[in-house]
Design a protein around this motif. Structure first.
Motif, PDB file in Angstrom:
ATOM      1  N   LEU A 241      80.455 107.420-111.558  1.00 15.04           N
ATOM      2  CA  LEU A 241      80.542 106.480-110.420  1.00 15.04           C
ATOM      3  C   LEU A 241      78.831 106.312-110.149  1.00 15.04           C
ATOM      4  O   LEU A 241      78.430 105.091-109.830  1.00 15.04           O
ATOM      5  CB  LEU A 241      81.200 107.064-109.150  1.00 15.04           C
ATOM      6  CG  LEU A 241      81.058 106.017-108.009  1.00 15.04           C
ATOM      7  CD1 LEU A 241      81.796 104.861-108.355  1.00 15.04           C
ATOM      8  CD2 LEU A 241      81.817 106.595-106.900  1.00 15.04           C
ATOM      9  N   ASP A 242      78.035 107.478-110.082  1.00 14.43           N
ATOM     10  CA  ASP A 242      76.526 107.282-109.728  1.00 14.43           C
ATOM     11  C   ASP A 242      75.892 106.530-110.862  1.00 14.43           C
ATOM     12  O   ASP A 242      74.766 105.657-110.576  1.00 14.43           O
ATOM     13  CB  ASP A 242      76.084 108.600-109.593  1.00 14.43           C
ATOM     14  CG  ASP A 242      76.302 109.079-108.173  1.00 14.43           C
ATOM     15  OD1 ASP A 242      76.983 108.479-107.333  1.00 14.43           O
ATOM     16  OD2 ASP A 242      76.222 110.257-108.043  1.00 14.43           O
ATOM     17  N   ILE A 243      76.398 106.579-112.301  1.00  9.84           N
ATOM     18  CA  ILE A 243      75.963 105.731-113.183  1.00  9.84           C
ATOM     19  C   ILE A 243      76.014 104.347-112.934  1.00  9.84           C
ATOM     20  O   ILE A 243      75.140 103.387-113.441  1.00  9.84           O
ATOM     21  CB  ILE A 243      76.357 106.412-114.670  1.00  9.84           C
ATOM     22  CG1 ILE A 243      75.706 107.748-114.842  1.00  9.84           C
ATOM     23  CG2 ILE A 243      75.958 105.416-115.752  1.00  9.84           C
ATOM     24  CD1 ILE A 243      76.471 108.419-116.262  1.00  9.84           C
ATOM     25  N   VAL A 244      77.262 103.936-112.664  1.00  7.24           N
ATOM     26  CA  VAL A 244      77.555 102.533-112.335  1.00  7.24           C
ATOM     27  C   VAL A 244      76.345 101.957-111.308  1.00  7.24           C
ATOM     28  O   VAL A 244      75.852 100.992-111.553  1.00  7.24           O
ATOM     29  CB  VAL A 244      78.867 102.394-111.766  1.00  7.24           C
ATOM     30  CG1 VAL A 244      79.243 100.996-111.304  1.00  7.24           C
ATOM     31  CG2 VAL A 244      79.840 102.975-112.657  1.00  7.24           C
ATOM     32  N   SER A 245      76.165 102.677-110.188  1.00  3.57           N
ATOM     33  CA  SER A 245      75.148 102.180-109.218  1.00  3.57           C
ATOM     34  C   SER A 245      73.636 102.263-109.874  1.00  3.57           C
ATOM     35  O   SER A 245      72.973 101.286-109.513  1.00  3.57           O
ATOM     36  CB  SER A 245      75.184 103.137-107.917  1.00  3.57           C
ATOM     37  OG  SER A 245      74.832 104.392-108.285  1.00  3.57           O
ATOM     38  N   LEU A 246      73.561 103.116-110.828  1.00  7.61           N
ATOM     39  CA  LEU A 246      72.160 103.236-111.329  1.00  7.61           C
ATOM     40  C   LEU A 246      71.840 101.695-112.192  1.00  7.61           C
ATOM     41  O   LEU A 246      70.683 101.261-112.265  1.00  7.61           O
ATOM     42  CB  LEU A 246      71.835 104.360-112.005  1.00  7.61           C
ATOM     43  CG  LEU A 246      71.416 105.544-111.393  1.00  7.61           C
ATOM     44  CD1 LEU A 246      71.416 106.850-112.185  1.00  7.61           C
ATOM     45  CD2 LEU A 246      70.369 105.547-110.699  1.00  7.61           C
ATOM     46  N   LYS A 247      72.962 101.212-112.889  1.00  2.19           N
ATOM     47  CA  LYS A 247      72.844 100.355-113.995  1.00  2.19           C
ATOM     48  C   LYS A 247      72.455  98.965-113.265  1.00  2.19           C
ATOM     49  O   LYS A 247      73.237  98.372-112.404  1.00  2.19           O
ATOM     50  CB  LYS A 247      73.991 100.183-114.831  1.00  2.19           C
ATOM     51  CG  LYS A 247      74.187 101.285-115.662  1.00  2.19           C
ATOM     52  CD  LYS A 247      73.099 101.423-116.806  1.00  2.19           C
ATOM     53  CE  LYS A 247      73.024 102.536-117.758  1.00  2.19           C
ATOM     54  NZ  LYS A 247      72.160 102.786-118.729  1.00  2.19           N
ATOM     55  N   SER A 248      71.494  98.314-113.764  1.00  2.93           N
ATOM     56  CA  SER A 248      70.888  96.884-113.156  1.00  2.93           C
ATOM     57  C   SER A 248      71.423  95.937-114.229  1.00  2.93           C
ATOM     58  O   SER A 248      71.624  94.822-113.578  1.00  2.93           O
ATOM     59  CB  SER A 248      69.603  96.917-112.928  1.00  2.93           C
ATOM     60  OG  SER A 248      68.867  97.438-114.022  1.00  2.93           O
ATOM     61  N   ASP A 249      71.372  96.378-115.457  1.00  2.25           N
ATOM     62  CA  ASP A 249      71.818  95.164-116.336  1.00  2.25           C
ATOM     63  C   ASP A 249      73.164  94.783-116.446  1.00  2.25           C
ATOM     64  O   ASP A 249      74.040  95.777-116.284  1.00  2.25           O
ATOM     65  CB  ASP A 249      71.684  95.817-117.895  1.00  2.25           C
ATOM     66  CG  ASP A 249      71.814  94.847-119.030  1.00  2.25           C
ATOM     67  OD1 ASP A 249      71.291  93.851-119.346  1.00  2.25           O
ATOM     68  OD2 ASP A 249      72.888  95.020-119.495  1.00  2.25           O
TER      69      ASP A 249
END
Length: 284
Positions: A241-249
């Motif tokens: 879930l935190d990876i989702v929030s990190l991704k800008s692309d």
């Protein structure tokens, strides 16, 4: 070899003369009629050639063909054995899938050394290591708890870093057909779709000990030995879930969202009820 006009004797048709032949058939004239036979199979039991040198050459041809026939039979038998093994593995796999019960900690966190930091992402697989004791000493470590609901978390820390600074490099679901109990070579391959590599900047924001805690020693952040350890399903969901929030692309974010949803479905996790990370770093 040229056998045209060579004399032969057949057990039933008597003396004849060869009029035609190729690699698979031979035609012989017996008095008033011609007969065709399979070449060179007819020689030996039913047909004899008069010329001794030709007879020797034919014997060598027959022996060579017999060796080729046996090799072909061996290949077919080996193929049957292989197919039977595949069937047994498939049935065993289906049985394991049917009887599989979710383990609350069926995820893996893997310690990548400097070399593995490259190979893990270029080959999208990790090696569980070799057993150093017991009856199976020297054999690959079998990751028996991993199943199709499992993900592998790739982590690393520089030699100059403290253990608390261990970073998350990436994550992947195991291959669609992977079952840890059936893994004999110790390699854990990635899912064809659900695999994510983080940038260096993203890794700096995802520290392993923010999620992980040793319940017996909640204040300690030590790895000690071993290439991997098992990891709670809820903790892996928190990381995804935190990876989702990190991704800008846009495309990367979409993949991360799909990965998170797939993981929650496979592990029967309700995303809306997912607790906040409560690892050792959050308790300092």
């Amino acid at each position: 070899m040229n056998l045209i006009n060579k004399k032969v004797t057949h057990k039933r048709f008597g003396i004849g003369s060869i009029v035609k032949h190729n690699d698979s058939s031979i035609e012989i004239h017996f008095g008033s009629e011609n007969k065709r036979f399979v070449f060179p199979d007819v020689f030996g039991k039913h047909l004899k050639i008069h010329d001794k040198s030709d007879a020797k050459l034919l014997e060598e041809i027959i022996q060579k063909k017999e060796i080729e026939r046996k090799e072909e039979e061996w290949k077919k038998e080996e193929e049957k054995i292989l197919q039977r093994k595949k069937l047994v593995l498939r049935l065993e796999h289906e049985k394991l899938m049917h009887n599989h019960k979710l383990h609350p900690a069926s995820q893996m966190v893997f310690w990548c050394d400097s070399e593995e930091q490259d190979s893990s992402f270029s080959e999208w697989k990790v090696f569980s290591g070799i057993l150093k004791s017991g009856n199976n000493k020297g054999k690959p470590n079998k990751p028996s708890r991993l199943h199709q609901n499992s993900a592998v978390l790739l982590t690393a820390k520089d030699s100059s870093m403290l253990e608390k600074d261990r970073r998350i490099l990436g994550v992947y679901m195991v291959n669609e057909n992977f079952v840890g109990k059936l893994c004999e070579d110790g390699y854990i391959p990635a899912h064809s779709k659900y695999r994510i590599q983080l940038t260096e900047q993203e890794s700096d924001q995802l520290l392993f000990w923010h999620y992980y805690i040793n319940e017996k020693f909640p204040e300690k952040m030590t790895w000690n030995t071993g290439k991997y350890r098992y990891f709670e399903n809820l903790w892996m969901a928190q990381i995804l879930l935190d990876i989702v929030s990190l991704k800008s692309d846009t495309n990367e974010r979409e993949l991360a969202q799909q990965f998170f949803k797939h993981f929650c479905k496979m592990n029967q996790i309700t995303a809306q009820e997912l607790p906040k990370p409560n690892g050792a770093l959050t308790r300092i």
